[in-house]
Design a protein around this motif. Structure first.
Motif, mmCIF file in Angstrom:
data_model
loop_
_atom_site.group_PDB
_atom_site.id
_atom_site.type_symbol
_atom_site.label_atom_id
_atom_site.label_comp_id
_atom_site.label_asym_id
_atom_site.label_seq_id
_atom_site.Cartn_x
_atom_site.Cartn_y
_atom_site.Cartn_z
ATOM 1 N N THR A 1 37.781 64.394 67.451
ATOM 2 C CA THR A 1 38.892 64.991 68.518
ATOM 3 C C THR A 1 38.025 64.783 69.802
ATOM 4 O OG1 THR A 1 38.135 67.371 68.889
ATOM 5 C CG2 THR A 1 39.739 66.818 67.073
ATOM 6 N N LEU A 2 38.730 64.741 70.978
ATOM 7 C CA LEU A 2 38.295 64.516 72.289
ATOM 8 C C LEU A 2 36.958 65.551 72.555
ATOM 9 C CD1 LEU A 2 41.417 63.701 74.522
ATOM 10 C CD2 LEU A 2 39.876 62.098 73.509
ATOM 11 N N ASP A 3 36.986 66.494 72.148
ATOM 12 C CA ASP A 3 35.985 67.592 72.074
ATOM 13 C C ASP A 3 34.746 67.372 71.485
ATOM 14 O OD1 ASP A 3 37.723 69.014 73.689
ATOM 15 O OD2 ASP A 3 38.634 69.986 72.042
ATOM 16 N N ASP A 4 34.857 66.287 70.502
ATOM 17 C CA ASP A 4 33.527 65.888 69.689
ATOM 18 C C ASP A 4 32.804 64.897 70.592
ATOM 19 O OD1 ASP A 4 34.117 67.526 67.626
ATOM 20 O OD2 ASP A 4 35.485 66.073 66.957
ATOM 21 N N SER A 5 31.506 64.526 70.320
ATOM 22 C CA SER A 5 30.704 63.625 70.696
ATOM 23 C C SER A 5 31.276 62.070 70.312
ATOM 24 C CB SER A 5 29.298 63.686 70.615
ATOM 25 O OG SER A 5 28.907 65.290 71.208
ATOM 26 N N GLY B 1 33.857 58.643 79.682
ATOM 27 C CA GLY B 1 32.683 58.840 80.332
ATOM 28 C C GLY B 1 31.506 58.761 79.471
ATOM 29 N N GLU B 2 31.693 59.728 78.373
ATOM 30 C CA GLU B 2 30.668 60.063 77.471
ATOM 31 C C GLU B 2 30.546 58.665 76.204
ATOM 32 O OE1 GLU B 2 31.629 63.461 75.060
ATOM 33 O OE2 GLU B 2 31.305 64.846 76.779
ATOM 34 N N THR B 3 31.645 57.992 76.140
ATOM 35 C CA THR B 3 31.524 56.867 75.398
ATOM 36 C C THR B 3 30.678 55.743 75.943
ATOM 37 O OG1 THR B 3 33.576 55.870 76.288
ATOM 38 C CG2 THR B 3 33.831 57.238 74.201
ATOM 39 N N LEU B 4 30.859 55.822 77.349
ATOM 40 C CA LEU B 4 30.002 54.678 78.010
ATOM 41 C C LEU B 4 28.578 55.166 78.012
ATOM 42 C CD1 LEU B 4 32.389 54.304 81.411
ATOM 43 C CD2 LEU B 4 32.083 52.749 79.470
ATOM 44 N N ALA B 5 28.251 56.177 78.069
ATOM 45 C CA ALA B 5 26.863 56.632 78.098
ATOM 46 C C ALA B 5 26.285 56.428 76.635
ATOM 47 C CB ALA B 5 26.894 58.005 78.484
ATOM 48 N N ALA B 6 27.181 56.530 75.690
ATOM 49 C CA ALA B 6 26.681 56.583 74.410
ATOM 50 C C ALA B 6 26.565 55.013 73.749
ATOM 51 C CB ALA B 6 27.582 57.404 73.516
#
Length: 221
Positions: A171-175, A200-205
């Motif tokens: 879900t969106l709450d997961d990394s 934003g987290e997908t870009l960092a990851a």
């Protein structure tokens, strides 16, 4: 006396052969079902893919303002979600279809499409496909079953219509997780913000969000 004994033995042998044959047929049927189930197992994740994909289900309980915010975030980030809708949603919200022009549309079953017979199940699913095409102009290649369904009737219909069942594993709450099908959950006033944060987290990851079609094509290649 010997004749009667031989006759009894013969009957027993025939009976045993019938049982063995029945067991063989049953095992063959079970293996065929297992093969069919595995071929229509909902796609929730794929190994060996460096990207993820996003899905969402619309049932008509969402607020229009929340949906507009969500689609605006998709447009701003370049995310192409796979949006599953029921034919009832299409009937009652056809005016909102332009909001989903940047999404990949799929067919959502809130209830199992299984009927009493294989023929009726095929007919019921064919009618849902027809209604979907009437409103959207496209065939629903991707299908989501809200209820877990492992009946052979539904599995056979999905194979016959060349439709791919889609589940999810995050879900969106997961990394962000490479190879994951991510579901956005209920579209409320926070869904757009949560999607933006997830992006934003997908870009960092270094885990880009790609369309469902690209996701499946990348796995197949």
């Amino acid at each position: 006396m010997i004749y009667r004994r031989m006759k009894k033995i013969k009957r027993k042998l025939i009976f045993l052969l019938i049982i063995i044959l029945a067991l063989c047929l049953w095992l063959r049927h079970v293996k065929a079902e297992e093969s069919l189930f595995s071929s229509v197992e909902p796609v929730g994740s794929r190994e060996g893919i460096s990207a993820c994909t996003v899905t969402v289900s619309l049932t008509g309980k969402e607020e229009e303002t929340a949906l507009r915010l969500f689609t605006s975030v998709c447009e701003g980030t370049g995310i192409t979600p796979c949006v599953f809708v029921t034919t009832k949603w299409l009937e009652e919200n056809s005016d909102l279809l332009p909001l989903l022009s940047g999404a990949t549309l799929g067919l959502l079953y809130e209830e199992s499409p299984k009927r009493l017979t294989q023929k009726r199940t095929m007919a019921a699913m064919a009618e849902e496909n027809r209604l979907f095409m009437t409103y959207t102009g496209t065939f629903p290649r991707y299908v989501r079953l809200a209820e877990e369904e492992r009946g052979t009737a539904v599995a056979s219909a999905l194979e016959a219509y060349a439709q791919i069942p889609i589940g999810f594993c995050a879900t969106l709450d997961d990394s962000p997780l490479p190879g994951a099908v991510v579901d956005c959950g209920f579209i409320d006033g926070t869904a757009g913000y949560r999607l933006a944060n997830f992006y934003g987290e997908t870009l960092a990851a270094s885990c880009p969000v790609i369309s469902m079609e690209s996701f499946l094509n990348e796995w197949e290649t």
